[in-house]
Design a protein around this motif. Structure first.
Motif, short mmCIF file in Angstrom:
data_model
loop_
_atom_site.label_atom_id
_atom_site.label_comp_id
_atom_site.label_asym_id
_atom_site.label_seq_id
_atom_site.Cartn_x
_atom_site.Cartn_y
_atom_site.Cartn_z
N TRP A 171 -13.83 -14.70 73.09
CA TRP A 171 -13.38 -15.00 74.46
C TRP A 171 -12.47 -16.23 74.45
O TRP A 171 -11.40 -16.24 75.07
CB TRP A 171 -14.61 -15.25 75.31
CG TRP A 171 -14.48 -14.86 76.74
CD1 TRP A 171 -13.42 -14.27 77.37
CD2 TRP A 171 -15.50 -15.02 77.74
NE1 TRP A 171 -13.69 -14.05 78.68
CE2 TRP A 171 -14.96 -14.50 78.95
CE3 TRP A 171 -16.78 -15.53 77.74
CZ2 TRP A 171 -15.68 -14.49 80.14
CZ3 TRP A 171 -17.50 -15.53 78.91
CH2 TRP A 171 -16.95 -15.01 80.11
N ALA A 172 -12.90 -17.28 73.73
CA ALA A 172 -12.08 -18.48 73.63
C ALA A 172 -10.72 -18.17 73.01
O ALA A 172 -9.68 -18.72 73.42
CB ALA A 172 -12.81 -19.54 72.80
N ASN A 173 -10.71 -17.27 72.03
CA ASN A 173 -9.44 -16.90 71.40
C ASN A 173 -8.50 -16.20 72.36
O ASN A 173 -7.27 -16.23 72.17
CB ASN A 173 -9.70 -16.02 70.18
CG ASN A 173 -10.13 -16.82 68.98
OD1 ASN A 173 -9.83 -18.02 68.87
ND2 ASN A 173 -10.84 -16.19 68.05
N ARG A 174 -9.03 -15.53 73.38
CA ARG A 174 -8.17 -14.90 74.38
C ARG A 174 -7.28 -15.95 75.04
O ARG A 174 -6.08 -15.74 75.21
CB ARG A 174 -9.03 -14.22 75.45
CG ARG A 174 -9.67 -12.92 75.05
CD ARG A 174 -8.69 -11.77 75.09
NE ARG A 174 -8.15 -11.54 76.41
CZ ARG A 174 -7.09 -10.79 76.66
NH1 ARG A 174 -6.43 -10.22 75.67
NH2 ARG A 174 -6.66 -10.60 77.89
N TRP A 175 -7.87 -17.09 75.39
CA TRP A 175 -7.06 -18.13 76.03
C TRP A 175 -6.09 -18.77 75.04
O TRP A 175 -4.96 -19.11 75.41
CB TRP A 175 -7.97 -19.19 76.67
CG TRP A 175 -8.51 -18.74 77.99
CD1 TRP A 175 -7.81 -18.57 79.15
CD2 TRP A 175 -9.85 -18.38 78.30
NE1 TRP A 175 -8.63 -18.14 80.15
CE2 TRP A 175 -9.89 -18.01 79.67
CE3 TRP A 175 -11.03 -18.35 77.57
CZ2 TRP A 175 -11.06 -17.63 80.32
CZ3 TRP A 175 -12.19 -17.96 78.21
CH2 TRP A 175 -12.20 -17.60 79.57
N ARG A 176 -6.52 -18.94 73.80
CA ARG A 176 -5.60 -19.49 72.79
C ARG A 176 -4.38 -18.57 72.63
O ARG A 176 -3.25 -19.05 72.51
CB ARG A 176 -6.33 -19.65 71.46
CG ARG A 176 -7.43 -20.70 71.48
CD ARG A 176 -8.01 -20.97 70.10
NE ARG A 176 -9.09 -21.92 70.16
CZ ARG A 176 -10.39 -21.61 70.16
NH1 ARG A 176 -10.76 -20.32 70.07
NH2 ARG A 176 -11.31 -22.54 70.23
N LEU A 177 -4.61 -17.27 72.63
CA LEU A 177 -3.50 -16.33 72.52
C LEU A 177 -2.52 -16.46 73.67
O LEU A 177 -1.33 -16.17 73.52
CB LEU A 177 -4.02 -14.90 72.48
CG LEU A 177 -4.57 -14.37 71.15
CD1 LEU A 177 -5.19 -12.99 71.35
CD2 LEU A 177 -3.46 -14.31 70.11
N HIS A 178 -3.03 -16.91 74.80
CA HIS A 178 -2.18 -17.05 75.99
C HIS A 178 -1.74 -18.50 76.22
O HIS A 178 -1.33 -18.85 77.32
CB HIS A 178 -2.91 -16.51 77.22
CG HIS A 178 -3.02 -15.02 77.22
ND1 HIS A 178 -2.11 -14.20 77.84
CD2 HIS A 178 -3.92 -14.18 76.62
CE1 HIS A 178 -2.43 -12.93 77.65
NE2 HIS A 178 -3.53 -12.90 76.92
N GLY A 179 -1.81 -19.32 75.16
CA GLY A 179 -1.20 -20.64 75.19
C GLY A 179 -2.07 -21.78 75.64
O GLY A 179 -1.57 -22.90 75.81
N ALA A 180 -3.36 -21.56 75.81
CA ALA A 180 -4.24 -22.65 76.25
C ALA A 180 -4.49 -23.63 75.11
O ALA A 180 -4.65 -23.22 73.95
CB ALA A 180 -5.56 -22.10 76.76
N SER A 181 -4.53 -24.92 75.44
CA SER A 181 -4.88 -25.94 74.46
C SER A 181 -6.37 -25.90 74.20
O SER A 181 -7.14 -25.26 74.93
CB SER A 181 -4.49 -27.32 74.99
OG SER A 181 -5.30 -27.67 76.11
N GLU A 182 -6.81 -26.61 73.14
CA GLU A 182 -8.25 -26.65 72.85
C GLU A 182 -9.03 -27.27 74.00
O GLU A 182 -10.12 -26.81 74.33
CB GLU A 182 -8.50 -27.44 71.55
CG GLU A 182 -7.99 -26.74 70.30
CD GLU A 182 -8.57 -25.34 70.16
OE1 GLU A 182 -9.80 -25.17 70.28
OE2 GLU A 182 -7.78 -24.40 69.95
N GLU A 183 -8.46 -28.27 74.63
CA GLU A 183 -9.12 -28.89 75.77
C GLU A 183 -9.24 -27.90 76.93
O GLU A 183 -10.29 -27.80 77.58
CB GLU A 183 -8.34 -30.12 76.23
CG GLU A 183 -9.00 -30.85 77.41
CD GLU A 183 -8.20 -32.07 77.84
OE1 GLU A 183 -8.61 -32.70 78.84
OE2 GLU A 183 -7.16 -32.38 77.21
N ASP A 184 -8.16 -27.14 77.16
CA ASP A 184 -8.19 -26.15 78.23
C ASP A 184 -9.23 -25.07 77.96
O ASP A 184 -9.92 -24.61 78.88
CB ASP A 184 -6.81 -25.50 78.39
CG ASP A 184 -5.80 -26.41 79.06
OD1 ASP A 184 -6.22 -27.37 79.72
OD2 ASP A 184 -4.58 -26.17 78.90
N VAL A 185 -9.33 -24.64 76.71
CA VAL A 185 -10.30 -23.61 76.34
C VAL A 185 -11.71 -24.09 76.65
O VAL A 185 -12.52 -23.36 77.24
CB VAL A 185 -10.16 -23.24 74.86
CG1 VAL A 185 -11.35 -22.38 74.41
CG2 VAL A 185 -8.86 -22.50 74.61
#
Length: 235
Positions: A171-185
């Motif tokens: 799930w966290a990787n979904r946001w990373r794929l869409h450009g989220a920073s680690e803090e945002d994740v």
């Protein structure tokens, strides 16, 4: 949806809902399309029908897709959140189907028991209701407003987030794929986990449905923590 659970859907969250929902749920649009297809198949042969849409605020994807598939159906869209319901209404109007949808800013329990609905759609609602007794009450409120044998298409997260660390990491990787920073994740995951309480399992969903008077549900879609089912009000 209870008054406490809908309060978090303020205007800011309503504006970002469509984008964030499509990241959080891989297959968001496919799920809505399948929900429409399943409901149409379940009510095959019934031309003019009225569908209750519970927690309808947001993208109105379930309404728009079902309306496209069934041009003679009408919808009553219920949601206690004014910003989310306004967002749904704008989407429905843009799709040119506003005359077929009645919007009601209320809880299901406030709706009259008559006339009864031929079917109901409830997508992404149950896990936003914290207490099990309130989940059960909402499902019972829906059941008693359906005709006997009426269909319910239900979708939402259906297992404890911390029970599945692999799924949570994906799930966290979904946001990373869409450009989220680690803090945002971290912020997004924490926000979800703090703001939603899914049923513990699919068995728990089935138990809630049985308690409310529905048949054994048939799952037709799954994506990480999310699943969608079709069931019917028992005769």
């Amino acid at each position: 949806m209870t008054s406490l659970s809908h309060a978090k859907f303020d205007p800011d969250r309503a504006r970002e809902y469509g984008k964030q929902a499509r990241i959080a749920l891989a297959g968001y649009d496919a799920c809505h399309e399948l929900c429409a297809c399943i409901l149409s198949a379940a009510l095959a042969g019934h031309k003019e029908r009225c569908v209750l849409v519970v927690g309808a605020g947001g993208t109105a994807g379930e309404i728009i897709t079902t309306a496209r598939l069934e041009p003679d159906w009408r919808f009553v869209a219920v949601d206690p959140s004014e910003p989310m319901l306004a967002l749904a209404q704008s989407q429905v109007d843009a799709a040119g189907i506003g005359e077929r949808v009645t919007f009601v800013r209320e809880e299901v329990s406030a709706l009259p028991l008559e006339p009864q609905y031929d079917a109901a759609l409830m997508i992404g609602v149950l896990h936003h209701i914290p207490e099990g007794r309130d989940k059960a009450r909402l499902l019972a409120d829906i059941a008693c407003r359906l005709v006997p044998g009426g269909s319910l298409v239900l979708a939402g997260n259906c297992r404890s987030y911390d029970s599945e660390p692999l799924l949570q990491a994906a799930w966290a990787n979904r946001w990373r794929l869409h450009g989220a920073s680690e803090e945002d994740v971290e912020v997004k995951l924490a926000r979800i986990k703090a703001g939603a309480v899914p049923p513990e399992s699919e068995d728990a969903v089935a138990a809630l449905l049985a308690e409310a008077g529905f048949s054994i549900p048939k799952r037709f879609f799954a994506s990480l923590f999310w699943a969608a089912w079709h069931t019917r009000r028992e005769m």
